[in-house]
Design a protein around this motif. Structure first.
Motif, mmCIF file in Angstrom:
data_model
loop_
_atom_site.group_PDB
_atom_site.id
_atom_site.type_symbol
_atom_site.label_atom_id
_atom_site.label_comp_id
_atom_site.label_asym_id
_atom_site.label_seq_id
_atom_site.Cartn_x
_atom_site.Cartn_y
_atom_site.Cartn_z
ATOM 1 N N VAL A 133 0.868 -1.178 0.000
ATOM 2 C CA VAL A 133 0.000 0.000 0.000
ATOM 3 C C VAL A 133 0.902 1.225 0.000
ATOM 4 O O VAL A 133 1.912 1.254 0.688
ATOM 5 C CB VAL A 133 -0.911 0.016 1.252
ATOM 6 C CG1 VAL A 133 -1.947 -1.063 1.178
ATOM 7 C CG2 VAL A 133 -0.106 -0.120 2.547
ATOM 8 N N PRO A 134 0.561 2.219 -0.831
ATOM 9 C CA PRO A 134 -0.582 2.302 -1.740
ATOM 10 C C PRO A 134 -0.298 1.863 -3.185
ATOM 11 O O PRO A 134 -1.213 1.886 -4.011
ATOM 12 C CB PRO A 134 -0.891 3.795 -1.722
ATOM 13 C CG PRO A 134 0.464 4.433 -1.630
ATOM 14 C CD PRO A 134 1.279 3.523 -0.727
ATOM 15 N N ALA A 135 0.924 1.460 -3.509
ATOM 16 C CA ALA A 135 1.258 1.193 -4.916
ATOM 17 C C ALA A 135 0.467 0.014 -5.485
ATOM 18 O O ALA A 135 -0.254 0.156 -6.477
ATOM 19 C CB ALA A 135 2.760 0.944 -5.056
ATOM 20 N N LEU A 136 0.581 -1.158 -4.865
ATOM 21 C CA LEU A 136 -0.118 -2.334 -5.400
ATOM 22 C C LEU A 136 -1.628 -2.228 -5.200
ATOM 23 O O LEU A 136 -2.408 -2.621 -6.065
ATOM 24 C CB LEU A 136 0.423 -3.603 -4.755
ATOM 25 C CG LEU A 136 1.876 -3.962 -5.059
ATOM 26 C CD1 LEU A 136 2.254 -5.269 -4.375
ATOM 27 C CD2 LEU A 136 2.106 -4.066 -6.553
ATOM 28 N N SER A 137 -2.040 -1.714 -4.053
ATOM 29 C CA SER A 137 -3.477 -1.615 -3.785
ATOM 30 C C SER A 137 -4.166 -0.681 -4.777
ATOM 31 O O SER A 137 -5.259 -0.988 -5.283
ATOM 32 C CB SER A 137 -3.722 -1.141 -2.349
ATOM 33 O OG SER A 137 -3.045 0.071 -2.086
ATOM 34 N N SER A 138 -3.554 0.451 -5.094
ATOM 35 C CA SER A 138 -4.162 1.369 -6.062
ATOM 36 C C SER A 138 -4.131 0.780 -7.470
ATOM 37 O O SER A 138 -5.042 1.027 -8.266
ATOM 38 C CB SER A 138 -3.451 2.727 -6.042
ATOM 39 O OG SER A 138 -2.082 2.592 -6.386
ATOM 40 N N ASP A 215 -3.943 1.894 9.724
ATOM 41 C CA ASP A 215 -3.724 3.278 9.327
ATOM 42 C C ASP A 215 -2.667 3.299 8.226
ATOM 43 O O ASP A 215 -1.473 3.230 8.498
ATOM 44 C CB ASP A 215 -3.263 4.103 10.530
ATOM 45 C CG ASP A 215 -3.309 5.599 10.250
ATOM 46 O OD1 ASP A 215 -3.980 5.993 9.277
ATOM 47 O OD2 ASP A 215 -2.687 6.366 11.005
ATOM 48 N N VAL A 216 -3.101 3.379 6.970
ATOM 49 C CA VAL A 216 -2.206 3.314 5.817
ATOM 50 C C VAL A 216 -2.468 4.496 4.888
ATOM 51 O O VAL A 216 -3.499 5.171 5.003
ATOM 52 C CB VAL A 216 -2.402 1.986 5.049
ATOM 53 C CG1 VAL A 216 -2.015 0.795 5.928
ATOM 54 C CG2 VAL A 216 -3.838 1.846 4.565
ATOM 55 N N PRO A 217 -1.560 4.778 3.940
ATOM 56 C CA PRO A 217 -1.733 5.918 3.035
ATOM 57 C C PRO A 217 -3.032 5.893 2.241
ATOM 58 O O PRO A 217 -3.588 6.945 1.921
ATOM 59 C CB PRO A 217 -0.514 5.809 2.108
ATOM 60 C CG PRO A 217 0.512 5.084 2.900
ATOM 61 C CD PRO A 217 -0.254 4.120 3.731
ATOM 62 N N ASP A 218 -3.532 4.709 1.926
ATOM 63 C CA ASP A 218 -4.758 4.584 1.132
ATOM 64 C C ASP A 218 -5.920 5.363 1.741
ATOM 65 O O ASP A 218 -6.743 5.949 1.026
ATOM 66 C CB ASP A 218 -5.160 3.117 1.009
ATOM 67 C CG ASP A 218 -4.064 2.249 0.449
ATOM 68 O OD1 ASP A 218 -2.894 2.487 0.791
ATOM 69 O OD2 ASP A 218 -4.353 1.324 -0.324
ATOM 70 N N LEU A 219 -5.994 5.364 3.079
ATOM 71 C CA LEU A 219 -7.109 6.033 3.746
ATOM 72 C C LEU A 219 -7.117 7.528 3.462
ATOM 73 O O LEU A 219 -8.183 8.156 3.393
ATOM 74 C CB LEU A 219 -7.039 5.790 5.260
ATOM 75 C CG LEU A 219 -7.065 4.331 5.725
ATOM 76 C CD1 LEU A 219 -7.135 4.268 7.240
ATOM 77 C CD2 LEU A 219 -8.231 3.573 5.109
ATOM 78 N N ALA A 220 -5.933 8.104 3.273
ATOM 79 C CA ALA A 220 -5.837 9.530 2.972
ATOM 80 C C ALA A 220 -5.868 9.809 1.483
ATOM 81 O O ALA A 220 -6.437 10.812 1.041
ATOM 82 C CB ALA A 220 -4.558 10.103 3.581
ATOM 83 N N LEU A 221 -5.269 8.915 0.676
ATOM 84 C CA LEU A 221 -5.092 9.176 -0.755
ATOM 85 C C LEU A 221 -6.296 8.786 -1.605
ATOM 86 O O LEU A 221 -6.610 9.469 -2.588
ATOM 87 C CB LEU A 221 -3.855 8.437 -1.260
ATOM 88 C CG LEU A 221 -2.516 8.818 -0.627
ATOM 89 C CD1 LEU A 221 -1.406 7.938 -1.177
ATOM 90 C CD2 LEU A 221 -2.191 10.280 -0.878
#
Length: 247
Positions: A133-138, A215-221
């Motif tokens: 996260v967030p590279a593969l998840s996005s 709490d990971v970047p995805d939640l904000a991005l």
């Protein structure tokens, strides 16, 4: 290409080192805080061209150290990133090197855009969050979103097998937000969740497992990256029930 791998002796650093060693396209330098560990890794790689360098990312002379090594590409894999600032990225810009990190810290990844103008002016590539996260998840969301008429909710999760190595940085990151308040985008507005809670039983390819809020970047991005989405949640879990709920 002269590649400097910081955090080379960590779980992910070792994997990256193994992929770059014995590749004539790269001049690889392994970097970390402990010389003996670096020397041991170099022996395991069995590549006489690989160099080692002792580097502390918190050192005041970091910029001078990078300038002396003259890397063209710096890979920053020395987590945890939750408590770090951007001194490594800034040192790369100062010495004319491109930069990529494996950060999964929410504030760290979401805030690196503050260096965007400086990086563009220097003509340097600055990448943060080249991780699960967030590279593969996005990438997964981008791949799937065309199948739907509208994207309103994103819930994703990860659950590593119990035999999967977990480095000190990963453990420290998880323990850093366990039980603490986490801003979560729900019903089109920011609400409060709690780290490792909001637990669900989720079906993975390997079978059902428990997973809790992370709490990971995805939640904000993701709320910004995917306009119109009303709900974003990321969870993670451990294969063994006792270990998961013990955490």
């Amino acid at each position: 290409m002269r590649v400097l791998l910081i955090g080379a002796t960590g779980v992910f650093g070792k994997r990256i080192a193994a992929r770059l060693a014995h590749d004539a396209r790269f001049e690889l330098t392994l970097a970390g805080r402990t010389l003996s560990a670096l020397e041991r890794l170099r022996g395991e790689l069995d590549d006489p061209s690989v160099q080692v360098a002792v580097i502390d990312v918190e050192a005041t002379d970091l910029q001078d150290t990078l300038r002396s090594l003259a890397p063209e590409w710096v890979i920053h894999a020395a987590g945890p990133f939750q408590s770090q600032d951007y001194r490594v990225a800034k040192a790369c810009l100062a010495c004319g090197s491109d930069y990529v990190d494996l950060a999964d810290g929410r504030d760290f990844v979401a805030g690196i855009h503050a260096l965007d103008n400086e990086a563009r002016a220097a003509g340097r590539l600055l990448i943060s969050g080249a991780s699960t996260v967030p590279a593969l998840s996005s990438a997964v969301v981008d791949h799937l979103r065309g199948r739907f008429g509208a994207l309103t909710s994103i819930e994703h999760a990860i659950s590593p097998g119990n035999r999967t190595p977990r480095g000190d940085a990963t453990v420290a990151a998880i323990l850093g937000y366990c039980g603490r308040q986490v801003p979560v985008w729900r019903e089109g507005r920011w609400q409060t969740g709690y780290g490792w809670l909001s637990t669900l039983r989720i079906s993975f390819m390997s079978g059902p497992r428990w997973a809790g809020l992370c709490d990971v970047p995805d939640l904000a991005l993701f709320p910004e990256r995917y306009p119109g989405v009303q709900h974003v949640v990321f969870r993670a879990g451990l294969e063994l029930r006792r270990l998961h709920f013990g955490t």
